[in-house]
Scaffold this motif. Sequence first.
Motif, short mmCIF file in Angstrom:
data_model
loop_
_atom_site.label_atom_id
_atom_site.label_comp_id
_atom_site.label_asym_id
_atom_site.label_seq_id
_atom_site.Cartn_x
_atom_site.Cartn_y
_atom_site.Cartn_z
N HIS A 1 3.79 -32.31 -115.13
CA HIS A 1 2.71 -33.03 -114.46
C HIS A 1 2.81 -32.86 -112.93
O HIS A 1 1.81 -32.59 -112.25
N GLU A 2 4.02 -32.99 -112.40
CA GLU A 2 4.21 -32.84 -110.96
C GLU A 2 3.96 -31.40 -110.52
O GLU A 2 3.37 -31.17 -109.46
N GLN B 1 0.69 -23.75 -110.03
CA GLN B 1 0.18 -23.37 -111.35
C GLN B 1 1.28 -23.61 -112.38
O GLN B 1 2.41 -23.14 -112.19
N ALA C 1 8.39 -31.26 -108.24
CA ALA C 1 7.40 -30.58 -107.40
C ALA C 1 8.04 -29.49 -106.55
O ALA C 1 7.50 -28.40 -106.41
N GLU D 1 1.98 -29.30 -111.84
CA GLU D 1 0.53 -29.03 -111.87
C GLU D 1 -0.17 -29.57 -110.62
O GLU D 1 -1.22 -29.06 -110.24
N ARG D 2 0.39 -30.58 -110.01
CA ARG D 2 -0.22 -31.13 -108.79
C ARG D 2 -0.13 -30.16 -107.62
O ARG D 2 -0.98 -30.18 -106.74
N VAL D 3 0.95 -29.37 -107.58
CA VAL D 3 1.20 -28.56 -106.38
C VAL D 3 1.14 -27.06 -106.63
O VAL D 3 1.18 -26.28 -105.68
N LYS E 1 6.87 -35.08 -117.37
CA LYS E 1 6.68 -35.47 -115.97
C LYS E 1 6.88 -34.28 -115.04
O LYS E 1 6.18 -34.14 -114.03
#
Length: 358
Positions: free
Chosen positions: A106-107, A113, A82, A109-111, A103
């Motif tokens: 995925h991380e 683009q 992240a 994408e949480r915070v 992973k």
Amino acid sequence: MTPPLYHFGAGPAMLPAEVLAEIRTELPDFRGSGISILEYGHRSPEFRALMRETEADFRELLEIPADYHVLFMPGGATLQFAMSALNLGGRGAYLVTGQWSAKALHEAERVAQAQAVWDGSQSGYTRLPADTEWQLPPDTGYLHYTVNETIAGVEFHLTPASRGAPLAADMTSMILSRPVATAQHALIYASAQKNLGIAGITAVIVNPAALQTPPRATPSLLDYRVWLEAESLPNTPPVFAWYVLGKMLKWTKAQGGVGALAARNQRKAAMLYAVLDASDFYVNKVHPASRSLMNVPFLLHDRNLEAVFLREAVAAGLQNLAGHRSRGGIRASIYNAMPEAGVARLAEFMRAFERRYG
Ligand SMILES: *Cc1c(COP(=O)(O)O)cnc(C)c1O
């Protein structure tokens, strides 16, 4: 005398016997102070000296350019997934070559683009893409890849062509195993419990020119600039993990450095792949050009025999060979600290096991 025990776990991984012995001797008394490293203050001159030595050794081993910064922080590689996305800015492009890069995406994408520009999940992460197989969208902020996929057992042996985009790399499970083109990267990170010591500390190498201002709501500990300004001490660091990292770097230098270890690591991996290639009893699905030198996953053709294999391996002094819990099978992690004698013992055990059950 009982034969030595070899520990093939993927992480936390084995430490060299010499390093463990030094830690044991020094534990009650850090550098003649009478105080244990477990209790030592991170603002003390002694710990500052250890920090400086650690950074200097790390820079020397990896030939880190003088204008790059070296940071040591907690949170593991997982936090870097992240943090890197927050600080590199723009849309991240990800080469998804195994469970760890998936992973990382995925991380991110949480915070921020982020998107996959190549995804090997359909083919079970058994090979890496050629540079011609993927493209960078025009709005790409940086390209991220995982040099060695610890679970899938695939490893980039050449740096992918970043086409001008800042390159970010997760080097957790291969750092210091061979020379890398450090200066071609904007950001490199690696948590320590594979080749750098014990869990709790993560090395970050960053070209400050590549950093963007993270979004306003970003906690200060997720802003690399805060770490640069505080020289890796914005809060209490993992003092003991740092100390063990320092020991591992000294050990790595004493082995002859990254070049010497690379030659040894080649020989170690070759021993295991030779056994796998010589038989149908064992199965390794990874494309030969993408094979990892650090993590060698394989199956037994008769999968019912895997439990017997693992049991008999333990009896032969070969521990922690079970594959990742998500995949089963067998996995031999043969990081820097694994001596050639340990890999030779495993190769011999595999041949003998095949003779008995094949
Ligand atoms: C082990 C590993 C991680 C996870 O590291 P943590 O320190 O547990 O966050 C990430 N990436 C790779 C390639 C790994 O091998």
